[in-house]
Scaffold this motif. Sequence first.
Motif, short mmCIF file in Angstrom:
data_model
loop_
_atom_site.label_atom_id
_atom_site.label_comp_id
_atom_site.label_asym_id
_atom_site.label_seq_id
_atom_site.Cartn_x
_atom_site.Cartn_y
_atom_site.Cartn_z
N MET A 203 0.82 -1.21 0.00
CA MET A 203 0.00 0.00 0.00
C MET A 203 0.86 1.26 0.00
O MET A 203 0.39 2.33 -0.39
N ASN A 204 2.12 1.12 0.42
CA ASN A 204 3.06 2.25 0.35
C ASN A 204 3.73 2.36 -1.01
O ASN A 204 4.54 3.26 -1.22
N GLY A 205 3.41 1.40 -1.92
CA GLY A 205 3.93 1.51 -3.28
C GLY A 205 5.10 0.62 -3.61
O GLY A 205 5.64 0.70 -4.73
N ASP A 206 5.53 -0.25 -2.69
CA ASP A 206 6.66 -1.13 -2.98
C ASP A 206 6.28 -2.12 -4.09
O ASP A 206 5.13 -2.55 -4.19
N ARG A 207 7.25 -2.52 -4.86
CA ARG A 207 7.03 -3.47 -5.95
C ARG A 207 6.73 -4.86 -5.38
O ARG A 207 7.30 -5.26 -4.37
N ILE A 208 5.85 -5.59 -6.06
CA ILE A 208 5.43 -6.91 -5.59
C ILE A 208 6.63 -7.85 -5.48
O ILE A 208 6.78 -8.58 -4.49
N GLU A 209 7.52 -7.83 -6.45
CA GLU A 209 8.68 -8.70 -6.44
C GLU A 209 9.56 -8.42 -5.22
O GLU A 209 10.07 -9.35 -4.57
N GLY A 232 -8.32 -11.61 0.08
CA GLY A 232 -9.38 -11.68 -0.92
C GLY A 232 -9.13 -10.88 -2.18
O GLY A 232 -10.05 -10.69 -2.99
N THR A 233 -7.93 -10.40 -2.35
CA THR A 233 -7.60 -9.63 -3.55
C THR A 233 -6.11 -9.76 -3.83
O THR A 233 -5.33 -10.13 -2.94
N ALA A 234 -5.72 -9.50 -5.05
CA ALA A 234 -4.30 -9.55 -5.40
C ALA A 234 -3.58 -8.33 -4.84
O ALA A 234 -4.15 -7.24 -4.79
N PRO A 235 -2.32 -8.47 -4.43
CA PRO A 235 -1.59 -7.31 -3.88
C PRO A 235 -1.46 -6.18 -4.89
O PRO A 235 -1.44 -5.00 -4.51
N SER A 236 -1.38 -6.51 -6.17
CA SER A 236 -1.23 -5.47 -7.18
C SER A 236 -2.40 -4.49 -7.19
O SER A 236 -2.24 -3.33 -7.57
N ALA A 241 -1.84 4.01 -7.52
CA ALA A 241 -1.62 4.27 -8.94
C ALA A 241 -0.45 5.24 -9.10
O ALA A 241 -0.28 6.17 -8.31
N PRO A 242 0.39 5.03 -10.11
CA PRO A 242 1.51 5.96 -10.33
C PRO A 242 0.99 7.35 -10.66
O PRO A 242 0.00 7.50 -11.37
#
Length: 246
Positions: A203-209, A232-236, A241-242
């Motif tokens: 939620m702070n914007g870090d990349r999923i990888e 219940g949802t994907a982290p992405s 949003a950028p």
Amino acid sequence: MDRLTTLVERFHLSVRPAPLGRANLIACAKDGATPERVVFFARATEPRSCAEAVLFAASVDWAGASNPLLASLPDKVELDLRPHPETAALVGLMHHEAVANRCGAQSVINRLGEALMVRLLRDQIERGSTEAGLLAGMADPRLSRAIVSMHDHPGRLWTNADLAQIAGLSLSRFCELFAGVVGETPMGYLRRWRLILARQDVMNGDRIERVAHRYAYASPESFTRAFRKAYGTAPSRLRPAPSSSL
């Protein structure tokens, strides 16, 4: 061993003066002036009041149900200030700042409120809990060593044997005691703790990888599966949003 610092640092704590009807932290004074006890309502289950005069009322926001320690507290927590004159003085200073309302008062109240909440939580940990949960685990001197290790180093490839050694218990006794006191297995708690932190980072914007690697997931795909199962949802979908540049 510091059982609280990581929790305080990872979950933003805000303390603001509030009308009694919207407050969940109340300082009570028997004579209307001298702080006598503090009452914290972790959940809104009853009228927020005290028999004595209300000296100070505030709204505490500490990440709600996502904070595992806050979620493990009783609905109503009380701290008797009479044996703790230094904490009573802290409450008195918060009251003075709120009444005087001078520049910077909110910042002072927030910092003092953080110190007050830490003292209240220390008291709860020292008392322990009859209910299974994180509070009970942190009150146990053996289990708390393992819990703090998980809190402070969530990305380490922990095993039950590692944690049992830190706790100073045999593997079987550690797993049995942890499950009975905390209410879940050590690895179950570790997975939940990692996902709580991962959700913050996403939620702070870090990349999923990067988040997947940080919390010891074998791949971004395995992290996404675990995250979806928990939330219940994907982290992405939780990443901000950028921002677009003009």
